[in-house]
Enzyme design. Structure first.
Site, PDB file in Angstrom:
ATOM      1  CG  ASP A 102      29.068 -51.801 -87.235  1.00  0.00           C
ATOM      2  OD1 ASP A 102      29.991 -50.962 -87.166  1.00  0.00           O
ATOM      3  OD2 ASP A 102      28.948 -52.577 -88.203  1.00  0.00           O
TER       4      ASP A 102
HETATM    5  C1  NOJ Z   1      31.200 -50.093 -89.677  1.00  0.00           C
HETATM    6  C2  NOJ Z   1      31.520 -51.487 -90.078  1.00  0.00           C
HETATM    7  O1  NOJ Z   1      30.334 -52.220 -90.277  1.00  0.00           O
HETATM    8  C3  NOJ Z   1      32.380 -52.232 -89.087  1.00  0.00           C
HETATM    9  O2  NOJ Z   1      32.802 -53.434 -89.682  1.00  0.00           O
HETATM   10  C4  NOJ Z   1      33.548 -51.403 -88.656  1.00  0.00           C
HETATM   11  O3  NOJ Z   1      34.343 -52.131 -87.752  1.00  0.00           O
HETATM   12  C5  NOJ Z   1      33.037 -50.112 -88.052  1.00  0.00           C
HETATM   13  N1  NOJ Z   1      32.280 -49.383 -89.051  1.00  0.00           N
HETATM   14  C6  NOJ Z   1      34.139 -49.232 -87.503  1.00  0.00           C
HETATM   15  O4  NOJ Z   1      34.821 -48.643 -88.535  1.00  0.00           O
END
Ligand code: NOJ
Length: 758
Positions: free
Chosen positions: A284
């Site tokens: 993530d």
């Molecule tokens: C953080 C989030 O937790 C995730 O769900 C998302 O896909 C990513 N950022 C990318 O934006």
């Protein structure tokens, strides 16, 4: 229903001939390519950047992206908006980097791309996997037409704590329903051939257990038993993997003391070895670097740890880019480990057909023709109507009688800005239909509609400042609260009925939007109180990204319709439902507690040694001094404008043996005044086991449309497979004994029968 899951798993495993041929050709192609790659270029493939311009969900935004692409130091990008910009970035990689390796182009397509569907929690309340799959298919078509080939969806985190804002992005509390929805979304995004120009690769997230953050606070610690993991939290991820998801995103939280991004048990032993996942794993947003804060070591250490754990791609943090070479030189990682990760990224690109067709036939004309069409908007309208949940409807207040004078009141009644809900990064709220617009268009000259805002969404400056962090969703009106309420009350007094549209602003739920108080903001409660005092029938239409505590509101309202965040077509869908063109059929996929102190509250809880079964208060039983144990609205609950009556539940046999099945039958009759759809739910309890078993678990459901007066016999087949669970050794088994079958309109209202498994 078990069969449905098995079928999905099998489809995932049996490769069609063309896919086998493609995979056979893939290996030599990638072997050849990797022979030409330098170490730096291999590490470059493991690097995912965002050049900014979209929504950054962390503190870092990538720098010098163009130069890095030219140097072969980027494997993929996300947050690039528009097919023209995506094309330019892809041109840089394909035409200006040494080996011309195309980029993965990702985006947070969570509930639609440009055409925004209801938030995932809302969609899950439709219990309609065909519809959900179709919304994902449509989102994929739009995203692909916009140049994208990878979506960070579905989010399949089971969530039982509504304080956590991200419950909005998932399918609620139940592993069975969640698994069906996870598989449907993956199939919708990916279609049956990833290399088709309207398919995108799905990325299942957040692996794993992210929904169980302690205290509902985002990014917080998770700690749970393996039994609970396997039984309740892991199934939807596995269903998505079995459905063929091409990629998995690791979560921010720790599991058994090791952050998911660097957790070898999770990413390798479970995901790859036990589940046979063959795609790639991306971190993530800076979750790799955040392992430093978790106390796992410096950037070089956590990068090496993550690569060895099975992480293939590093989102934004550049830990892989900047440290892996050094770790290799120091013998902390091996070239084989870098090669394995690089190969998985290249395989994904190959499966997407990017080496043959990096631009996937995108053009301005295609984008124009395929994005936000009348058909996509129509689907969004249907999806919204099908996701609304009617929580209360005393004296048939709804649907609204024709030719009445309606006072439409509330801060969300004429508010386009908040219709899309959280995580609609590519959606344009200006193109959404407000509830006022929708109702006005549907009413035409019939009846009359007057409007007053009545209150601000919230006047709590602490909350407003935080909720408005991504832009002003909660506006401050120039008038005083008292002036606004007076205007609303005056209009109400002159009308036949009041429709009050209240709730959360879009980003009061979603990522980094945890709340410790999940009630309606005070400003809106004051408005409802004043409206109630007019004595006019009060319809409350609620927007929310999570279950809210609504005991008081529910008592004030004559009718209560939960519309969540309905997306682009919200206003039209609300008009369809309020005016009776569509009879609501949604059922809650998450329990509504009476107060926040009951949380976590979910229907499939374990029995305790001191159960408390509705009798008057008894000391030394499992209960509270200040509130009942029961929720305000249970899992599976939702009314219709019509009534469904359930006959007796019968079983075809009192016993079940291995290799056999029994049939549970029940007759459902539409006894009300409208045609309508019911979701008949089947729960099972394993009464005695080698470990304790939940008081009930959803095992099947059937959506059935019944015309006014019509009756149907609904049959469910139960096999021993449906009775399996993870035992103390984490073996998936059934055990002989007595099972209780429960069928009804929701988890709190069922008819029962029992049988013996021999
Ligand atoms: C953080 C989030 O937790 C995730 O769900 C998302 O896909 C990513 N950022 C990318 O934006």
């Amino acid at each position: 229903m078990y069969k449905q899951l098995v079928a999905i798993a099998l489809i995932g495993l049996i490769q069609p001939l063309w896919a086998q041929q493609r995979d056979a050709a893939m290996k030599p192609f990638i072997d050849q390519l990797m022979k030409k790659m330098t170490l730096e270029e291999k590490i470059g493939q493991l690097n995912l950047l965002t050049p900014g311009g979209g929504v950054a969900t962390g503190e870092v935004v990538s720098k010098d992206v163009e130069q890095k692409i030219r140097e072969g130091k980027v494997g993929g990008l996300f947050g690039v908006v528009g097919q023209d910009k995506v094309r330019k970035a892809q041109e840089l990689a394909v035409q200006h980097s040494r080996l011309g390796i195309p980029l993965l182009m990702g985006s947070d397509v969570i509930h639609g791309h440009k055409t925004t569907f209801p938030i995932p929690l809302a969609l899950s309340c439709s219990w309609d996997t065909t519809l959900i799959r179709e919304t994902a298919r449509t989102a994929a078509r739009e995203a692909a037409a916009d140049g994208l080939n990878w979506v960070f969806s579905p989010m399949v985190d089971i969530a039982r704590d509504p304080r956590w804002g991200r419950v909005a992005e998932g399918a609620g509390e139940d592993p069975f329903l969640g698994s069906l929805i996870a598989a449907a979304m993956v199939k919708g995004y990916q279609g049956n051939d990833l290399s088709k120009e309207d398919a995108v690769m799905s990325c299942v997230k957040h692996f794993a257990l992210y929904g169980a953050s302690e205290a509902g606070r985002d990014y917080n610690t998770v700690d749970m038993s393996r039994l609970r993991m396997y039984q309740d939290y892991l199934p939807p991820y596995r269903a998505a993997v079995n459905a063929g998801a091409g990629s998995v995103m690791s979560s921010f939280n720790e599991i058994d003391g090791v952050p998911a991004t660097g957790n070898r048990w999770l990413l390798t032993d479970l995901l790859r070895k036990q589940w046979g996942f063959g795609g790639f794993v991306v971190s993530d947003y800076t979750s790799l670097n955040e392992m430093i804060n978790h106390g796992m070591g410096d950037l070089q250490t956590v990068s090496a740890l993550s690569l060895k754990a099975g992480l293939d791609m590093d989102m934004v943090g550049e830990g892989f880019l900047t440290t892996l070479k050094k770790s290799l030189q120091e013998g902390k990682i091996t070239l084989q480990e870098i090669d394995a990760a690089c190969r998985r990224i290249l395989e994904a690109k190959y499966k997407l057909g990017l080496f043959q067709s990096p631009f996937r036939n995108t053009s301005e004309a295609r984008a124009q023709a395929e994005i936000m069409t009348a058909a996509t908007r129509q689907l969004a309208r249907e999806a919204a109507a099908r996701s609304f949940v009617l929580l209360k409807n005393d004296k048939q207040t709804l649907p609204l009688a024709p030719n009445k004078k309606i006072a439409l009141v509330g801060p969300l009644a004429d508010n386009k800005r908040n219709m899309l809900g959280t995580w609609a990064v590519s959606g344009d709220w200006k193109q959404s239909v407000s509830i006022r617009e929708g109702l006005q268009a549907a009413l035409g000259n019939a009846g009359s509609l007057v409007y007053a805002k009545g209150a601000d969404i919230s006047t709590d400056s602490f909350l407003v400042a935080r909720a408005n962090a991504l832009g002003v969703e909660i506006e401050k009106d120039k008038r005083s609260p008292a002036e606004m309420i007076t205007e609303a009350v005056n209009l109400a007094a002159q009308s036949d009925i009041v429709v009050a549209v209240v709730g959360e602003a879009a980003d009061m739920s979603g990522e980094a939007s945890s709340r410790s108080d999940i009630g309606l903001p005070e400003s809106q409660r004051a408005l409802l109180k004043a409206l109630k005092q007019t004595g006019k029938p009060l319809v409350v239409v609620l927007l929310n990204g999570r279950p809210l505590t609504l005991e008081w509101e529910s008592a004030q309202a004559d009718a209560l319709l939960d519309i969540w965040f309905g997306g682009t077509e919200t206003g039209n869908a609300v008009a369809d439902v309020l005016l009776g063109k569509y009879n609501p059929s949604g059922k809650l996929s998450m329990t509504f507690p009476k107060n926040v102190g009951q949380v976590p509250l979910y229907y499939s809880h374990k029995p305790t040694g001191r159960p408390f079964n509705h009798e008057p208060f008894a000391k030394f039983k499992t209960n509270y001094l200040d509130v009942e144990n029961e929720p305000l609205y249970p899992f599976g609950y939702g009314l219709s404008y019509t009534n469904f009556s359930y006959g007796d539940l019968t079983l075809s046999s009192p016993t079940l043996r291995a290799g056999e099945s029994i049939t549970a039958s029940i007759t459902v009759t539409n006894t009300g005044n409208f045609d309508g759809e019911e979701t008949v739910q089947l729960y099972i309890r394993d009464l005695v086991g080698s470990i304790t078993r939940p008081v009930k678990e959803l095992k099947s459901f059937r959506k059935v449309f019944l015309k006014k007066g019509e009756r149907k016999q609904i049959q469910f087949t139960i096999t021993p497979e449906d009775l399996k669970f993870y035992n103390a050794d984490l073996k998936w088994v059934y055990e002989p004994g007595t099972f209780r079958v429960m069928v009804g309109p929701d988890s709190g209202n069922t008819r029962e029968q029992s049988f013996e498994l021999k």
